[in-house]
Design a protein around this motif. Structure first.
Motif, PDB file in Angstrom:
ATOM      1  N   UNK A  13     -35.552  32.835  21.762  1.00 23.42           N
ATOM      2  CA  UNK A  13     -34.244  32.251  20.363  1.00 23.42           C
ATOM      3  C   UNK A  13     -34.408  33.158  19.436  1.00 23.42           C
ATOM      4  N   UNK A  14     -33.508  34.361  18.954  1.00 26.61           N
ATOM      5  CA  UNK A  14     -33.928  35.071  18.097  1.00 26.61           C
ATOM      6  C   UNK A  14     -32.939  34.476  16.805  1.00 26.61           C
ATOM      7  N   UNK A  15     -32.687  34.330  15.483  1.00 18.39           N
ATOM      8  CA  UNK A  15     -31.820  33.991  14.764  1.00 18.39           C
ATOM      9  C   UNK A  15     -31.985  34.962  13.372  1.00 18.39           C
ATOM     10  N   UNK A  16     -30.636  36.320  13.512  1.00 20.14           N
ATOM     11  CA  UNK A  16     -31.251  37.022  12.700  1.00 20.14           C
ATOM     12  C   UNK A  16     -30.381  36.567  11.033  1.00 20.14           C
ATOM     13  N   UNK A  17     -31.133  36.199  10.531  1.00 20.52           N
ATOM     14  CA  UNK A  17     -29.876  35.858   9.174  1.00 20.52           C
ATOM     15  C   UNK A  17     -29.359  37.010   8.215  1.00 20.52           C
ATOM     16  N   UNK A  18     -28.548  37.026   8.045  1.00 21.45           N
ATOM     17  CA  UNK A  18     -27.953  38.822   7.292  1.00 21.45           C
ATOM     18  C   UNK A  18     -28.474  38.388   5.827  1.00 21.45           C
ATOM     19  N   UNK A  19     -29.006  38.819   4.896  1.00 20.61           N
ATOM     20  CA  UNK A  19     -28.720  38.949   3.593  1.00 20.61           C
ATOM     21  C   UNK A  19     -27.214  38.851   2.936  1.00 20.61           C
ATOM     22  N   UNK A  20     -27.237  37.924   1.713  1.00 20.01           N
ATOM     23  CA  UNK A  20     -26.217  37.941   1.395  1.00 20.01           C
ATOM     24  C   UNK A  20     -24.660  39.390   0.778  1.00 20.01           C
ATOM     25  N   UNK A  21     -25.684  40.483   0.497  1.00 22.41           N
ATOM     26  CA  UNK A  21     -24.678  41.750   0.355  1.00 22.41           C
ATOM     27  C   UNK A  21     -24.440  42.134   1.901  1.00 22.41           C
ATOM     28  N   UNK A  22     -24.229  41.303   2.606  1.00 26.17           N
ATOM     29  CA  UNK A  22     -24.010  42.199   3.845  1.00 26.17           C
ATOM     30  C   UNK A  22     -22.726  41.674   4.459  1.00 26.17           C
ATOM     31  N   UNK A  23     -21.860  41.949   5.125  1.00 26.30           N
ATOM     32  CA  UNK A  23     -20.187  40.991   4.840  1.00 26.30           C
ATOM     33  C   UNK A  23     -20.090  40.768   6.722  1.00 26.30           C
ATOM     34  N   UNK A  24     -20.777  41.691   7.168  1.00 20.92           N
ATOM     35  CA  UNK A  24     -20.451  41.540   8.844  1.00 20.92           C
ATOM     36  C   UNK A  24     -21.552  42.567   9.111  1.00 20.92           C
ATOM     37  N   UNK A  25     -21.989  42.226  10.614  1.00 16.30           N
ATOM     38  CA  UNK A  25     -23.415  43.193  11.654  1.00 16.30           C
ATOM     39  C   UNK A  25     -22.390  43.013  13.133  1.00 16.30           C
ATOM     40  N   UNK A  26     -22.542  44.243  13.932  1.00 18.30           N
ATOM     41  CA  UNK A  26     -21.705  44.300  15.092  1.00 18.30           C
ATOM     42  C   UNK A  26     -23.712  44.732  16.562  1.00 18.30           C
ATOM     43  N   UNK A  27     -23.889  43.338  17.151  1.00 17.08           N
ATOM     44  CA  UNK A  27     -24.636  43.136  17.939  1.00 17.08           C
ATOM     45  C   UNK A  27     -24.620  43.711  18.718  1.00 17.08           C
ATOM     46  N   UNK A  28     -25.880  44.750  19.066  1.00 17.04           N
ATOM     47  CA  UNK A  28     -26.010  45.708  20.320  1.00 17.04           C
ATOM     48  C   UNK A  28     -26.275  44.654  21.559  1.00 17.04           C
ATOM     49  N   UNK A  29     -26.104  45.352  22.986  1.00 19.19           N
ATOM     50  CA  UNK A  29     -25.663  44.214  23.707  1.00 19.19           C
ATOM     51  C   UNK A  29     -27.396  44.588  24.177  1.00 19.19           C
TER      52      UNK A  29
END
Length: 235
Positions: free
Chosen positions: A61-77
Motif C-alpha cells: 500500500x502507498x498512502x500519499x498525504x496532501x500538504x495543508x495548502x491543498x484542499x482536494x486531489x483526484x486520483x488517477x485509476x
C-alpha cells in the motif's frame, strides 16, 4: 597490440554500463513527485514513483498525504491498485477562489495493491490537483509505503538550503512557481511544463544528474561498441 586495444574497448564498454546502472539506481532511490505544471493556481498532474520495496519486501500500500495548502486531489485509476480517500474536518471553513466555502478537505489518498508490487519493479500513482496561488511555496507530500514486511515513511523535510538527499527518507516535494498566462487556471487539463521539471524535487537533482549520466553513458557505449567492431575487423 590488437588484443590490447580490444581489451581496452571491452573494458570501456563494461565501465560505461556500470556507471549507467549506478545512475539509474540513484534516480530510483526515493519516492519522487513529478508535476506537469508548477505555476501558481494551475491544475497539475503530480506523478509519484515507487521504485523498490522495503528492504526486499513487496509493497502492499502507498498512502500519499496532501500538504495543508491543498484542499482536494483526484486520483488517477491504476488497474493494479484500489483507491481510498481520507478527509479532515477544518477548524475554520475555507473560502475558495470561486467564493464557495468548504468545511473539510481531502487529507490523504491510499493506493492498496491487488497483488503486492515486488521489490525490483516500479509503479506510479498520479493525482490531479489545483496548486495554491502563492508562488515560492514548497509542497511536501509525506508518503507512507507499507510492505509485506516493514514499511518506509517518506516524510522527512530537509533543513532550509540543505540537499534533498541530506535526510534518509525525504518526503516527495516540489516548489510552486510564478503563474504563467494561459497556464490552465480555467480548466483541469494539465500540460507538460519545462519549468515543472526544473523545480521538481523528490528524486530532484539526483534524477536529473542520473539521466544526464545515462545519456552520456549511452553515447559512450555506442562509441565503445564501434571501436570494438573496428578492432575486430582489423584483427
Amino acid at each position: 597490440m590488437r588484443f590490447s586495444r580490444t581489451l581496452k574497448s571491452t573494458a570501456a564498454i563494461g565501465a560505461t554500463a556500470g556507471l549507467m546502472m549506478l545512475g539509474l539506481g540513484a534516480a530510483s532511490a526515493h519516492v519522487s513527485a513529478t508535476p506537469t505544471e508548477t505555476g501558481a493556481g494551475a491544475y497539475s498532474l503530480v506523478t509519484f514513483s515507487v521504485g523498490h520495496g522495503c528492504d526486499g519486501s513487496p509493497t502492499t500500500a502507498v498512502t500519499i498525504t496532501l500538504p495543508d495548502e491543498l484542499n482536494d486531489a483526484t486520483p488517477t485509476v491504476n488497474p493494479n491498485w484500489t483507491i481510498s480517500k481520507a478527509t479532515q474536518k477544518l477548524d475554520t471553513p475555507r473560502t475558495l477562489a470561486n467564493g464557495s466555502k468548504i468545511s473539510e478537505r481531502v487529507s490523504s489518498i491510499t493506493y492498496t495493491a491487488k497483488t503486492p508490487l515486488i521489490d525490483h519493479e516500479r509503479d506510479t500513482f498520479t493525482l490531479s490537483v489545483q496548486l495554491p496561488e502563492a508562488a515560492g511555496t514548497t509542497l511536501n507530500f509525506p508518503t507512507l509505503q507499507k510492505c509485506e514486511v516493514g514499511q518506509t515513511d517518506w516524510k522527512e523535510i530537509p533543513a532550509a538550503g540543505a540537499d534533498h538527499d541530506s535526510v534518509d527518507a525525504p518526503a516527495p516535494s516540489f516548489v510552486v512557481t510564478a503563474a504563467v498566462a494561459g497556464d490552465g487556471h480555467g480548466g483541469h487539463d494539465a500540460t507538460t511544463s519545462t519549468e515543472a521539471a526544473a523545480h521538481t524535487t523528490g528524486d530532484g537533482g539526483t534524477a536529473w544528474a542520473a539521466w544526464v549520466g545515462l545519456g552520456a553513458g549511452l553515447a559512450g557505449l555506442i562509441l565503445g561498441g564501434l571501436a570494438f567492431l573496428r578492432t575486430g575487423r582489423k584483427a
